[in-house]
Design a protein around this motif. Structure first.
Motif, PDB file in Angstrom:
ATOM      1  N   GLY A  11       0.815  -1.254  -0.016  1.00  0.00           N
ATOM      2  CA  GLY A  11      -0.108   0.150  -0.018  1.00  0.00           C
ATOM      3  C   GLY A  11       0.724   1.367   0.006  1.00  0.00           C
ATOM      4  O   GLY A  11       0.410   2.241   0.373  1.00  0.00           O
ATOM      5  N   THR A  13       1.902   2.857  -2.400  1.00  0.00           N
ATOM      6  CA  THR A  13       1.405   3.786  -3.373  1.00  0.00           C
ATOM      7  C   THR A  13       0.146   4.671  -2.945  1.00  0.00           C
ATOM      8  O   THR A  13      -0.236   5.476  -3.566  1.00  0.00           O
ATOM      9  CB  THR A  13       1.077   3.067  -4.731  1.00  0.00           C
ATOM     10  N   GLY A  14      -0.237   4.267  -1.898  1.00  0.00           N
ATOM     11  CA  GLY A  14      -1.462   5.089  -1.302  1.00  0.00           C
ATOM     12  C   GLY A  14      -0.906   6.013  -0.107  1.00  0.00           C
ATOM     13  O   GLY A  14       0.239   5.865   0.318  1.00  0.00           O
ATOM     14  N   ALA A  15      -1.992   6.333   0.644  1.00  0.00           N
ATOM     15  CA  ALA A  15      -1.529   7.300   1.577  1.00  0.00           C
ATOM     16  C   ALA A  15      -0.991   6.867   2.940  1.00  0.00           C
ATOM     17  O   ALA A  15       0.016   7.219   3.228  1.00  0.00           O
ATOM     18  CB  ALA A  15      -3.024   8.075   2.185  1.00  0.00           C
ATOM     19  N   ILE A  16      -1.875   5.794   3.511  1.00  0.00           N
ATOM     20  CA  ILE A  16      -1.139   5.207   4.857  1.00  0.00           C
ATOM     21  C   ILE A  16       0.195   4.553   4.853  1.00  0.00           C
ATOM     22  O   ILE A  16       1.055   4.625   5.507  1.00  0.00           O
ATOM     23  CB  ILE A  16      -2.091   4.501   5.507  1.00  0.00           C
ATOM     24  N   ARG A  36       1.571  -2.713  -6.818  1.00  0.00           N
ATOM     25  CA  ARG A  36       1.172  -3.645  -7.807  1.00  0.00           C
ATOM     26  C   ARG A  36       1.489  -2.788  -9.072  1.00  0.00           C
ATOM     27  O   ARG A  36       1.686  -3.197 -10.188  1.00  0.00           O
ATOM     28  CB  ARG A  36      -0.244  -3.881  -7.701  1.00  0.00           C
ATOM     29  N   ARG A  40       4.942   3.642  -9.172  1.00  0.00           N
ATOM     30  CA  ARG A  40       4.198   4.554  -8.472  1.00  0.00           C
ATOM     31  C   ARG A  40       4.446   4.692  -7.011  1.00  0.00           C
ATOM     32  O   ARG A  40       4.162   5.250  -6.230  1.00  0.00           O
ATOM     33  CB  ARG A  40       2.808   4.484  -8.467  1.00  0.00           C
ATOM     34  N   TYR A  54      -2.347  -8.260  -4.340  1.00  0.00           N
ATOM     35  CA  TYR A  54      -3.159  -9.116  -3.463  1.00  0.00           C
ATOM     36  C   TYR A  54      -3.768 -10.393  -4.260  1.00  0.00           C
ATOM     37  O   TYR A  54      -3.705 -11.534  -3.701  1.00  0.00           O
ATOM     38  CB  TYR A  54      -4.207  -8.710  -2.562  1.00  0.00           C
ATOM     39  N   ILE A  73      -1.628  -3.210   4.349  1.00  0.00           N
ATOM     40  CA  ILE A  73      -2.532  -2.061   4.314  1.00  0.00           C
ATOM     41  C   ILE A  73      -3.927  -2.911   3.349  1.00  0.00           C
ATOM     42  O   ILE A  73      -3.703  -3.477   2.351  1.00  0.00           O
ATOM     43  CB  ILE A  73      -2.117  -0.956   3.511  1.00  0.00           C
ATOM     44  N   SER A  74      -4.972  -2.609   4.016  1.00  0.00           N
ATOM     45  CA  SER A  74      -6.104  -3.174   3.844  1.00  0.00           C
ATOM     46  C   SER A  74      -6.388  -2.549   2.060  1.00  0.00           C
ATOM     47  O   SER A  74      -6.019  -1.425   2.027  1.00  0.00           O
ATOM     48  CB  SER A  74      -7.341  -2.895   4.450  1.00  0.00           C
ATOM     49  N   GLY A  75      -7.081  -3.409   1.116  1.00  0.00           N
ATOM     50  CA  GLY A  75      -7.061  -2.747  -0.183  1.00  0.00           C
ATOM     51  C   GLY A  75      -8.455  -1.937  -0.310  1.00  0.00           C
ATOM     52  O   GLY A  75      -8.991  -1.600   0.749  1.00  0.00           O
ATOM     53  N   SER A 140     -10.738   3.775  13.132  1.00  0.00           N
ATOM     54  CA  SER A 140     -12.244   4.510  12.802  1.00  0.00           C
ATOM     55  C   SER A 140     -11.833   5.212  11.655  1.00  0.00           C
ATOM     56  O   SER A 140     -10.932   4.929  10.811  1.00  0.00           O
ATOM     57  CB  SER A 140     -12.107   5.619  14.093  1.00  0.00           C
ATOM     58  N   LEU A 141     -13.018   5.917  11.118  1.00  0.00           N
ATOM     59  CA  LEU A 141     -13.045   6.675   9.928  1.00  0.00           C
ATOM     60  C   LEU A 141     -12.123   7.778   9.931  1.00  0.00           C
ATOM     61  O   LEU A 141     -11.749   8.192  11.007  1.00  0.00           O
ATOM     62  CB  LEU A 141     -14.403   7.420   9.790  1.00  0.00           C
ATOM     63  N   TYR A 142     -11.356   7.872   8.811  1.00  0.00           N
ATOM     64  CA  TYR A 142     -10.222   8.687   8.582  1.00  0.00           C
ATOM     65  C   TYR A 142     -10.719  10.031   8.898  1.00  0.00           C
ATOM     66  O   TYR A 142     -11.679  10.606   7.893  1.00  0.00           O
ATOM     67  CB  TYR A 142      -9.353   8.622   7.553  1.00  0.00           C
ATOM     68  N   LYS A 170      -5.159   9.998   9.365  1.00  0.00           N
ATOM     69  CA  LYS A 170      -4.017   8.813   8.591  1.00  0.00           C
ATOM     70  C   LYS A 170      -2.403   9.176   9.139  1.00  0.00           C
ATOM     71  O   LYS A 170      -2.074   8.238   9.346  1.00  0.00           O
ATOM     72  CB  LYS A 170      -4.200   9.318   7.216  1.00  0.00           C
TER      73      LYS A 170
END
Ligand SMILES: NC(=O)c1ccc[n+]([C@@H]2O[C@H](COP(=O)([O-])OP(=O)(O)OC[C@H]3O[C@@H](n4cnc5c(N)ncnc54)[C@H](OP(=O)(O)O)[C@@H]3O)[C@@H](O)[C@H]2O)c1
Length: 285
Positions: A11, A13-16, A36, A40, A54, A73-75, A140-142, A170
């Motif tokens: 993950g 390539t993502g925020a967290i 993947r 990036r 995954y 990191i969850s997809g 919790s929700l970000y 985050k």
């Protein structure tokens, strides 16, 4: 692949994932970033980037060869989300990963109101049954996500009633993950629930975002029928529509309302709230 660093992160390539990798790299950690789309991935000192998705179990098995600690990191909201995650957990166990750390959701349960929290729970269950040591962080929700809820006209629409949200930034999730990854054995078999410092109603979220932006942001409580109708134009599949709507019905039930001290427990620092995240003056300055 065994010459690549044994601490792996998905993950990035993502925020967290990126924030966590940067936090660990600042401390000098060597990292194996699983992406993947490797082009990036962030360029970090002592980081090696390896391609892995995954849902591609063979590729994941190879990418994980020699890994001892893995942050998964969850997809995202994609077809085959759960199946891909279950394949990846199995690949990690096959590869001999010793400890897996997973980002789950506050309220994760087999019968959770928030349908995506059921996917997180099923992944947690696979991790617990895998034989690997594990640590689960239920976020919790970000707060960063809450800040994006207002539409162009300033309305936050959803059947959330007067439920409260103990949203977490985050950056605090990443700092908590980094703390776990620096000493995973100390956190084996633990479930942490990461929240911000307070639980806000959607009216309070709107007021805080109005103060931060100078825009007229307001919360409009929808009925279930209105919620479906206002989202119909996006033309999303039913499972995604359910995920979007049950985010709010879970808020209404209070499933994101519990405030915990787990961010401070892990990082030694109190979490930031929505006002601080959105740049408003706070007592911390
Ligand atoms: N608590 C909340 O409010 C909330 C809100 C939204 C999402 N979430 C969950 O929290 C997670 C992390 O948040 P975030 O802001 O870091 O999300 P993000 O910026 O969307 O990053 C998600 C990362 O997961 C990777 N990924 C997704 N599916 C994958 C797959 N099948 N194989 C390999 N990698 C995959 C993405 O790779 P690519 O760059 O290749 O897509 C990306 O690097 C999300 O993915 C979602 O599960 C929670």
């Amino acid at each position: 692949m065994t010459d690549a660093p044994p601490l792996a992160i998905t993950g990035a390539t993502g925020a967290i994932g990126r924030l966590t990798a940067e936090e660990l790299a600042r401390g000098g950690a060597a990292l194996r970033l699983l992406a993947r789309t490797p082009s990036r991935a962030p360029h970090l000192p002592s980081a090696v980037v390896v391609e892995a998705s995954y849902g591609d179990r063979q590729q994941a098995r190879r990418a994980l060869d020699g890994v001892t600690t893995l942050l998964m990191i969850s997809g995202g909201e994609e077809e085959g989300w759960l199946e891909g995650q279950l394949d990846f957990v199995a690949a990690a166990a096959d590869a001999g990963v010793r400890h897996i750390v997973y980002t789950s959701s506050q309220g994760a349960a087999a019968d959770a109101e928030f349908t995506y929290a059921r996917i997180h729970f099923a992944t947690e269950e696979a991790i617990r049954a895998s034989g690997m040591a594990w640590t689960i962080l239920r976020d919790s929700l970000y707060l960063d996500f809450l800040a994006l809820l207002p539409r162009a006209d300033g309305a936050i629409l959803g059947p959330g009633g007067d439920g409260r949200i103990a949203g977490v930034a985050k950056v605090d999730v990443a700092r908590s993950l980094a703390a776990v990854l620096r000493d995973p054995a100390a956190h084996a078999g633990r479930v942490y629930e990461l929240t911000g410092p307070e639980a806000l109603s959607l009216d309070e979220v709107a007021a805080t975002l109005s103060a931060a932006t100078g825009r007229d942001i307001r919360y409009v409580d929808e009925t279930l029928e209105e919620a479906r109708a206002s989202r119909e134009p996006y033309g999303v599949p039913e499972w995604r529509m359910q995920g979007w709507i049950t985010t709010y019905t879970a808020i209404a039930r209070g499933d994101f309302a519990r405030v915990t001290g787990d961010v401070e427990l892990l990082t030694g620092r109190a979490p930031i709230g929505l006002a601080e995240l959105t740049g408003q003056p706070t007592s911390r300055g």
